[in-house]
Design a protein around this motif. Structure first.
Motif, PDB file in Angstrom:
ATOM      1  N   PHE A   7       0.831  -1.203   0.000  1.00 56.22           N
ATOM      2  CA  PHE A   7       0.000   0.000   0.000  1.00 56.22           C
ATOM      3  C   PHE A   7       0.867   1.254   0.000  1.00 56.22           C
ATOM      4  N   PHE A   8       1.831   1.313   0.900  1.00 57.55           N
ATOM      5  CA  PHE A   8       2.662   2.511   1.002  1.00 57.55           C
ATOM      6  C   PHE A   8       3.613   2.647  -0.184  1.00 57.55           C
ATOM      7  N   GLN A   9       4.008   1.541  -0.786  1.00 59.18           N
ATOM      8  CA  GLN A   9       4.833   1.629  -1.992  1.00 59.18           C
ATOM      9  C   GLN A   9       4.036   2.214  -3.157  1.00 59.18           C
ATOM     10  N   TYR A  10       2.794   1.787  -3.297  1.00 61.59           N
ATOM     11  CA  TYR A  10       1.933   2.346  -4.336  1.00 61.59           C
ATOM     12  C   TYR A  10       1.715   3.846  -4.095  1.00 61.59           C
ATOM     13  N   ILE A  11       1.459   4.209  -2.842  1.00 58.29           N
ATOM     14  CA  ILE A  11       1.229   5.618  -2.503  1.00 58.29           C
ATOM     15  C   ILE A  11       2.456   6.452  -2.829  1.00 58.29           C
ATOM     16  N   SER A  12       3.619   5.926  -2.492  1.00 56.14           N
ATOM     17  CA  SER A  12       4.866   6.644  -2.749  1.00 56.14           C
ATOM     18  C   SER A  12       5.053   6.896  -4.240  1.00 56.14           C
ATOM     19  N   GLN A  13       4.846   5.869  -5.057  1.00 53.66           N
ATOM     20  CA  GLN A  13       4.995   6.028  -6.499  1.00 53.66           C
ATOM     21  C   GLN A  13       3.946   6.975  -7.067  1.00 53.66           C
ATOM     22  N   TYR A  14       2.739   6.905  -6.510  1.00 53.11           N
ATOM     23  CA  TYR A  14       1.666   7.776  -6.987  1.00 53.11           C
ATOM     24  C   TYR A  14       2.006   9.246  -6.729  1.00 53.11           C
ATOM     25  N   LEU A  15       2.493   9.547  -5.522  1.00 56.77           N
ATOM     26  CA  LEU A  15       2.820  10.926  -5.177  1.00 56.77           C
ATOM     27  C   LEU A  15       3.954  11.463  -6.042  1.00 56.77           C
ATOM     28  N   LYS A  16       4.944  10.622  -6.318  1.00 57.71           N
ATOM     29  CA  LYS A  16       6.038  11.045  -7.198  1.00 57.71           C
ATOM     30  C   LYS A  16       5.510  11.418  -8.576  1.00 57.71           C
ATOM     31  N   THR A  17       4.589  10.621  -9.071  1.00 54.72           N
ATOM     32  CA  THR A  17       4.025  10.873 -10.396  1.00 54.72           C
ATOM     33  C   THR A  17       3.192  12.147 -10.424  1.00 54.72           C
ATOM     34  N   ARG A  18       2.335  12.305  -9.421  1.00 57.46           N
ATOM     35  CA  ARG A  18       1.427  13.449  -9.408  1.00 57.46           C
ATOM     36  C   ARG A  18       2.166  14.775  -9.238  1.00 57.46           C
ATOM     37  N   PHE A  19       3.189  14.796  -8.415  1.00 58.32           N
ATOM     38  CA  PHE A  19       3.900  16.052  -8.182  1.00 58.32           C
ATOM     39  C   PHE A  19       4.811  16.440  -9.343  1.00 58.32           C
ATOM     40  N   GLN A  20       4.952  15.552 -10.332  1.00 52.72           N
ATOM     41  CA  GLN A  20       5.641  15.920 -11.550  1.00 52.72           C
ATOM     42  C   GLN A  20       4.784  16.846 -12.412  1.00 52.72           C
ATOM     43  N   TYR A  21       3.468  16.808 -12.180  1.00 55.25           N
ATOM     44  CA  TYR A  21       2.532  17.617 -12.967  1.00 55.25           C
ATOM     45  C   TYR A  21       1.625  18.383 -12.004  1.00 55.25           C
ATOM     46  N   ARG A  22       2.200  19.351 -11.324  1.00 50.21           N
ATOM     47  CA  ARG A  22       1.455  20.100 -10.301  1.00 50.21           C
ATOM     48  C   ARG A  22       0.323  20.916 -10.901  1.00 50.21           C
ATOM     49  N   GLY A  23       0.513  21.375 -12.146  1.00 50.42           N
ATOM     50  CA  GLY A  23      -0.543  22.143 -12.799  1.00 50.42           C
ATOM     51  C   GLY A  23      -1.802  21.326 -12.988  1.00 50.42           C
ATOM     52  N   ASP A  24      -1.652  20.075 -13.414  1.00 47.49           N
ATOM     53  CA  ASP A  24      -2.798  19.185 -13.590  1.00 47.49           C
ATOM     54  C   ASP A  24      -3.495  18.953 -12.259  1.00 47.49           C
ATOM     55  N   LEU A  25      -2.694  18.820 -11.203  1.00 50.64           N
ATOM     56  CA  LEU A  25      -3.255  18.591  -9.874  1.00 50.64           C
ATOM     57  C   LEU A  25      -4.113  19.775  -9.442  1.00 50.64           C
ATOM     58  N   PHE A  26      -3.646  20.983  -9.718  1.00 52.62           N
ATOM     59  CA  PHE A  26      -4.403  22.185  -9.353  1.00 52.62           C
ATOM     60  C   PHE A  26      -5.691  22.277 -10.165  1.00 52.62           C
ATOM     61  N   VAL A  27      -5.609  21.978 -11.452  1.00 51.90           N
ATOM     62  CA  VAL A  27      -6.796  22.048 -12.322  1.00 51.90           C
ATOM     63  C   VAL A  27      -7.859  21.056 -11.859  1.00 51.90           C
ATOM     64  N   GLU A  28      -7.448  19.840 -11.497  1.00 50.68           N
ATOM     65  CA  GLU A  28      -8.393  18.834 -11.026  1.00 50.68           C
ATOM     66  C   GLU A  28      -9.070  19.287  -9.740  1.00 50.68           C
ATOM     67  N   PHE A  29      -8.288  19.836  -8.824  1.00 51.23           N
ATOM     68  CA  PHE A  29      -8.863  20.319  -7.567  1.00 51.23           C
ATOM     69  C   PHE A  29      -9.839  21.456  -7.822  1.00 51.23           C
ATOM     70  N   PHE A  30      -9.480  22.370  -8.714  1.00 53.33           N
ATOM     71  CA  PHE A  30     -10.361  23.495  -9.014  1.00 53.33           C
ATOM     72  C   PHE A  30     -11.658  23.031  -9.658  1.00 53.33           C
ATOM     73  N   SER A  31     -11.577  22.055 -10.560  1.00 50.44           N
ATOM     74  CA  SER A  31     -12.782  21.546 -11.224  1.00 50.44           C
ATOM     75  C   SER A  31     -13.698  20.839 -10.226  1.00 50.44           C
ATOM     76  N   ASP A  32     -13.103  20.080  -9.286  1.00 52.13           N
ATOM     77  CA  ASP A  32     -13.912  19.431  -8.254  1.00 52.13           C
ATOM     78  C   ASP A  32     -14.585  20.467  -7.362  1.00 52.13           C
ATOM     79  N   LEU A  33     -13.840  21.499  -7.006  1.00 55.69           N
ATOM     80  CA  LEU A  33     -14.394  22.561  -6.171  1.00 55.69           C
ATOM     81  C   LEU A  33     -15.529  23.269  -6.878  1.00 55.69           C
ATOM     82  N   LEU A  34     -15.389  23.494  -8.178  1.00 53.68           N
ATOM     83  CA  LEU A  34     -16.435  24.145  -8.961  1.00 53.68           C
ATOM     84  C   LEU A  34     -17.687  23.282  -9.019  1.00 53.68           C
ATOM     85  N   SER A  35     -17.504  21.969  -9.184  1.00 55.93           N
ATOM     86  CA  SER A  35     -18.638  21.047  -9.218  1.00 55.93           C
ATOM     87  C   SER A  35     -19.397  21.064  -7.897  1.00 55.93           C
TER      88      SER A  35
END
Length: 261
Positions: A7-35
């Motif tokens: 579980f923690f290995q998957y989480i670690s790899q996931y976080l590394k991947t997501r923080f490579q594209y911080r802009g996408d992460l912000f856009v997703e959060f903003f779209s969820d907030l708008l919804s």
């Protein structure tokens, strides 16, 4: 320990991947907030034409909506299996999953994890605090513990129902899916069930128990004593439906014969 480590290995790899594209992460959060904001505006528009909805006032409905967002955020983060049929059955990726010495559902859940969805829980808590303050709710020392139990129970209800829907693909691997329709039905759980007719109320309580995600547990904190029994059934219903979904999944995997057959 093995599953915890994975579980923690998957989480670690996931976080590394997501923080490579911080802009996408912000856009997703903003779209969820708008919804979420649009849904909240819908409630405000409804109460712009009436002061009560079958005995429920505006702030109570907003509180229920805020509570609903928390288990829904947990579900969205850890049970993102809406494309299971298309990706794992039709395209055959389940064959890859089944070659590994770890439970197939556990792998799929972690492969499709979206931790950024947990930010929706912050929105839900903010909405709850706002409406709770307006209502003057009395918070007991044990309420935070009950809140966590109800949230986990609600997330398990969601997870159980949608895993069961995904399991249909083991027996009928057509490209069509019930997932979009089920997502629409699940939204009924964010409103009081007594505003619906008896048939819909029965379905939302015992067949597709989405009422245990929002209105029933939230009713406890609102002091609606007539709903207390249902509120405390939330973790029970969650465990039952999730356990049934695991059993159905295991049977479905046995039925599966590979993408080439």
């Amino acid at each position: 320990m093995f599953y915890t480590s994975m579980f923690f290995q998957y989480i670690s790899q996931y976080l590394k991947t997501r923080f490579q594209y911080r802009g996408d992460l912000f856009v997703e959060f903003f779209s969820d907030l708008l919804s979420q904001a649009i849904n909240l505006i819908f409630i405000l528009v409804v109460f712009g034409h009436t002061s009560l909805l079958n005995g429920w006032n505006r702030d109570e409905i907003i509180f229920i909506y805020g509570f609903f967002l928390v288990p829904y955020a947990v579900f969205s983060a850890f049970f993102n299996i809406w494309d299971f049929n298309e990706r794992y059955i039709v395209k055959g990726e389940l064959d890859r999953i089944l070659t590994r010495p770890i439970h197939s559902l556990f792998q799929i859940i972690l492969e499709r994890i979206e931790l950024e969805s947990l930010l929706g829980a912050i929105t839900g808590l903010a909405v709850m605090f706002y409406s709770g303050a307006k209502l003057g709710l009395d918070v007991k020392w044990y309420d935070p513990f009950l809140f966590l139990i109800f949230v986990v129970g609600g997330a398990l209800v969601y997870g159980g129902v949608f895993i069961m829907i995904a399991c249909i693909s083991f027996w009928a691997d057509a490209r069509t899916s019930l997932m979009p329709m089920m997502y629409n039905i699940s939204n009924y759980g964010r409103y009081p069930v007594d505003i619906y007719n008896k048939i819909i109320r029965f379905v939302l309580t015992w067949v597709l128990p989405f009422a245990f995600v929002g209105v029933y547990p939230a009713a406890y904190f609102l002091g609606k004593k007539e709903w207390f029994v249902y509120a405390f059934l939330t973790p029970v219903i969650g465990i039952i439906f999730f356990a049934l979904s695991i059993l159905l999944w295991n049977q479905g995997v046995k039925k599966y014969r590979g993408a080439g057959n």
